[in-house]
Motif scaffolding. Sequence first.
Motif, PDB file in Angstrom:
ATOM      1  N   VAL A  92       0.843  -1.192   0.000  1.00 55.18           N
ATOM      2  CA  VAL A  92       0.000   0.000   0.000  1.00 55.18           C
ATOM      3  C   VAL A  92       0.879   1.243   0.000  1.00 55.18           C
ATOM      4  CG1 VAL A  92      -1.953  -1.133   1.115  1.00 55.18           C
ATOM      5  CG2 VAL A  92      -0.244   0.040   2.520  1.00 55.18           C
ATOM      6  N   THR A  93       0.328   2.302  -0.559  1.00 49.51           N
ATOM      7  CA  THR A  93       1.044   3.562  -0.598  1.00 49.51           C
ATOM      8  C   THR A  93       0.044   4.697  -0.621  1.00 49.51           C
ATOM      9  OG1 THR A  93       2.866   4.726  -1.683  1.00 49.51           O
ATOM     10  CG2 THR A  93       1.233   3.719  -3.118  1.00 49.51           C
ATOM     11  N   ILE A  94       0.528   5.848  -0.247  1.00 57.50           N
ATOM     12  CA  ILE A  94      -0.332   7.026  -0.195  1.00 57.50           C
ATOM     13  C   ILE A  94       0.486   8.237  -0.609  1.00 57.50           C
ATOM     14  CG2 ILE A  94       0.125   7.493   2.251  1.00 57.50           C
ATOM     15  CD1 ILE A  94      -2.920   8.057   2.494  1.00 57.50           C
ATOM     16  N   TYR A  95      -0.126   9.112  -1.410  1.00 58.96           N
ATOM     17  CA  TYR A  95       0.496  10.371  -1.833  1.00 58.96           C
ATOM     18  C   TYR A  95      -0.532  11.483  -1.658  1.00 58.96           C
ATOM     19  CZ  TYR A  95       4.348   7.798  -3.905  1.00 58.96           C
ATOM     20  OH  TYR A  95       5.443   6.997  -4.091  1.00 58.96           O
ATOM     21  N   LEU A  96      -0.119  12.552  -1.013  1.00 53.59           N
ATOM     22  CA  LEU A  96      -0.994  13.712  -0.829  1.00 53.59           C
ATOM     23  C   LEU A  96      -0.485  14.880  -1.652  1.00 53.59           C
ATOM     24  CD1 LEU A  96      -1.550  13.666   3.030  1.00 53.59           C
ATOM     25  CD2 LEU A  96      -2.971  12.652   1.242  1.00 53.59           C
ATOM     26  N   ALA A  97      -1.410  15.716  -2.115  1.00 52.92           N
ATOM     27  CA  ALA A  97      -1.009  16.962  -2.765  1.00 52.92           C
ATOM     28  C   ALA A  97      -0.119  17.722  -1.791  1.00 52.92           C
ATOM     29  CB  ALA A  97      -2.244  17.777  -3.144  1.00 52.92           C
ATOM     30  N   PRO A  98       0.865  18.478  -2.297  1.00 52.48           N
ATOM     31  CA  PRO A  98       1.833  19.130  -1.411  1.00 52.48           C
ATOM     32  C   PRO A  98       1.222  19.988  -0.306  1.00 52.48           C
ATOM     33  CG  PRO A  98       2.536  19.309  -3.686  1.00 52.48           C
ATOM     34  CD  PRO A  98       1.168  18.688  -3.708  1.00 52.48           C
ATOM     35  N   ASP A  99       0.070  20.587  -0.544  1.00 50.19           N
ATOM     36  CA  ASP A  99      -0.547  21.454   0.468  1.00 50.19           C
ATOM     37  C   ASP A  99      -1.693  20.772   1.215  1.00 50.19           C
ATOM     38  OD1 ASP A  99      -2.214  21.337  -1.695  1.00 50.19           O
ATOM     39  OD2 ASP A  99      -2.678  23.468  -1.732  1.00 50.19           O
ATOM     40  N   ALA A 100      -1.823  19.448   1.080  1.00 50.10           N
ATOM     41  CA  ALA A 100      -2.957  18.744   1.689  1.00 50.10           C
ATOM     42  C   ALA A 100      -2.603  18.029   2.983  1.00 50.10           C
ATOM     43  CB  ALA A 100      -3.553  17.752   0.691  1.00 50.10           C
ATOM     44  N   GLY A 101      -1.354  18.075   3.402  1.00 49.38           N
ATOM     45  CA  GLY A 101      -0.948  17.398   4.626  1.00 49.38           C
ATOM     46  C   GLY A 101      -1.557  18.041   5.867  1.00 49.38           C
ATOM     47  N   GLY A 102      -1.702  17.249   6.916  1.00 47.43           N
ATOM     48  CA  GLY A 102      -2.190  17.755   8.185  1.00 47.43           C
ATOM     49  C   GLY A 102      -3.674  18.054   8.236  1.00 47.43           C
ATOM     50  N   ARG A 103      -4.420  17.620   7.239  1.00 44.13           N
ATOM     51  CA  ARG A 103      -5.866  17.881   7.170  1.00 44.13           C
ATOM     52  C   ARG A 103      -6.704  16.619   7.350  1.00 44.13           C
ATOM     53  NH1 ARG A 103      -6.606  20.993   1.617  1.00 44.13           N
ATOM     54  NH2 ARG A 103      -8.763  20.566   2.149  1.00 44.13           N
ATOM     55  N   GLY A 104      -6.065  15.496   7.622  1.00 41.99           N
ATOM     56  CA  GLY A 104      -6.797  14.246   7.792  1.00 41.99           C
ATOM     57  C   GLY A 104      -7.094  13.526   6.490  1.00 41.99           C
ATOM     58  N   LEU A 125      -8.327   8.515   3.270  1.00 46.18           N
ATOM     59  CA  LEU A 125      -7.956   7.615   2.173  1.00 46.18           C
ATOM     60  C   LEU A 125      -7.714   6.195   2.680  1.00 46.18           C
ATOM     61  CD1 LEU A 125      -5.639   9.991   0.160  1.00 46.18           C
ATOM     62  CD2 LEU A 125      -7.627   8.785  -0.775  1.00 46.18           C
ATOM     63  N   TYR A 126      -6.907   6.050   3.730  1.00 49.28           N
ATOM     64  CA  TYR A 126      -6.614   4.711   4.227  1.00 49.28           C
ATOM     65  C   TYR A 126      -7.848   4.066   4.831  1.00 49.28           C
ATOM     66  CZ  TYR A 126      -1.625   3.735   3.532  1.00 49.28           C
ATOM     67  OH  TYR A 126      -0.405   3.403   3.010  1.00 49.28           O
ATOM     68  N   LYS A 127      -8.689   4.824   5.505  1.00 48.03           N
ATOM     69  CA  LYS A 127      -9.921   4.252   6.063  1.00 48.03           C
ATOM     70  C   LYS A 127     -10.754   3.624   4.942  1.00 48.03           C
ATOM     71  CE  LYS A 127     -13.936   5.517   8.905  1.00 48.03           C
ATOM     72  NZ  LYS A 127     -14.975   5.009   8.054  1.00 48.03           N
ATOM     73  N   SER A 128     -10.943   4.346   3.853  1.00 49.04           N
ATOM     74  CA  SER A 128     -11.713   3.841   2.718  1.00 49.04           C
ATOM     75  C   SER A 128     -11.023   2.638   2.071  1.00 49.04           C
ATOM     76  CB  SER A 128     -11.920   4.959   1.697  1.00 49.04           C
ATOM     77  OG  SER A 128     -12.631   4.486   0.590  1.00 49.04           O
ATOM     78  N   LEU A 129      -9.726   2.735   1.864  1.00 50.24           N
ATOM     79  CA  LEU A 129      -8.985   1.644   1.231  1.00 50.24           C
ATOM     80  C   LEU A 129      -9.079   0.370   2.071  1.00 50.24           C
ATOM     81  CD1 LEU A 129      -7.046   0.687  -1.042  1.00 50.24           C
ATOM     82  CD2 LEU A 129      -5.169   1.412   0.452  1.00 50.24           C
ATOM     83  N   PHE A 130      -8.838   0.463   3.372  1.00 50.49           N
ATOM     84  CA  PHE A 130      -8.837  -0.744   4.204  1.00 50.49           C
ATOM     85  C   PHE A 130     -10.240  -1.308   4.407  1.00 50.49           C
ATOM     86  CE2 PHE A 130      -4.602   0.949   5.506  1.00 50.49           C
ATOM     87  CZ  PHE A 130      -3.881  -0.067   4.910  1.00 50.49           C
ATOM     88  N   LEU A 183       1.023   7.854  10.437  1.00 48.33           N
ATOM     89  CA  LEU A 183      -0.204   7.424   9.749  1.00 48.33           C
ATOM     90  C   LEU A 183      -0.285   5.903   9.718  1.00 48.33           C
ATOM     91  CD1 LEU A 183      -2.757   8.066   8.044  1.00 48.33           C
ATOM     92  CD2 LEU A 183      -1.258   7.937   6.036  1.00 48.33           C
ATOM     93  N   HIS A 184       0.784   5.251   9.316  1.00 48.63           N
ATOM     94  CA  HIS A 184       0.753   3.796   9.206  1.00 48.63           C
ATOM     95  C   HIS A 184       0.576   3.139  10.573  1.00 48.63           C
ATOM     96  CE1 HIS A 184       2.152   4.717   5.153  1.00 48.63           C
ATOM     97  NE2 HIS A 184       1.650   3.533   4.839  1.00 48.63           N
ATOM     98  N   GLU A 185       1.254   3.643  11.577  1.00 50.86           N
ATOM     99  CA  GLU A 185       1.085   3.076  12.913  1.00 50.86           C
ATOM    100  C   GLU A 185      -0.341   3.274  13.427  1.00 50.86           C
ATOM    101  OE1 GLU A 185       4.333   4.813  15.116  1.00 50.86           O
ATOM    102  OE2 GLU A 185       5.697   3.187  14.515  1.00 50.86           O
ATOM    103  N   ARG A 186      -0.953   4.402  13.108  1.00 51.37           N
ATOM    104  CA  ARG A 186      -2.343   4.658  13.506  1.00 51.37           C
ATOM    105  C   ARG A 186      -3.287   3.618  12.895  1.00 51.37           C
ATOM    106  NH1 ARG A 186      -2.065   9.819  12.975  1.00 51.37           N
ATOM    107  NH2 ARG A 186      -2.813  10.032  10.862  1.00 51.37           N
ATOM    108  N   PHE A 187      -2.922   3.088  11.728  1.00 47.38           N
ATOM    109  CA  PHE A 187      -3.747   2.075  11.073  1.00 47.38           C
ATOM    110  C   PHE A 187      -3.312   0.646  11.401  1.00 47.38           C
ATOM    111  CE2 PHE A 187      -5.486   5.610   8.840  1.00 47.38           C
ATOM    112  CZ  PHE A 187      -6.775   5.197   8.546  1.00 47.38           C
ATOM    113  N   GLY A 188      -2.483   0.499  12.435  1.00 49.56           N
ATOM    114  CA  GLY A 188      -2.140  -0.834  12.900  1.00 49.56           C
ATOM    115  C   GLY A 188      -0.922  -1.467  12.257  1.00 49.56           C
TER     116      GLY A 188
END
Length: 172
Positions: free
Chosen positions: A93-105, A110-115, A140-145
């Motif tokens: 699994v991998t995740i990429y956010l737009a450069p200004d989209a970090g810190g907004r949840g 994305l991971y909630k929907s994917l998992f 983020l990854h640790e938060r998802f187990g």
Amino acid sequence: MSSERTEVLVRPGVEGDLIALTDLYNHYVRETPITFDTAVFTPEERRPWLLSHPEDGPHRLKVAVEVDSQLILGYATSSLYRMKPAYGTSVEVTIYLAPDAGGRGIGTLLYKSLFEDLALEDLHRAYAGITQPNEASVRLHERFGFRYVGTYREVGRKFGRYWDVAWYEKEL
């Protein structure tokens, strides 16, 4: 910048997203060691990647968009872990956010929907490789187990230096 939160929708990626997704990924190719790709892609070169993530099955592409503008804020994927058949119940699994989209949840959405989708598939493990340092991705990854399983030391060379990749796994 406004403190108002915009509504975000997470949906499967579609072919109409190809140009925006390619642009987003190319930012990471050009500017960061987060991906070990070193040359930017055209949308046509990136099309096979997009098409390898259908709406169902173990290999998914989830896209986060602002509801009002349809601006893509990021994406998450589950992909083939390794080519050999016995790896079929594992995904990377991998995740990429737009450069200004970090810190907004956005990553969490994305991971909630994917998992949630992956829970319906015949899968056993998810793996994530995180180029170091990247504390936000580790959290983020640790938060998802995900749990840390090891580090490949100096496994990739980009921008004239070597980078470590820490590997994490999650039971599905």
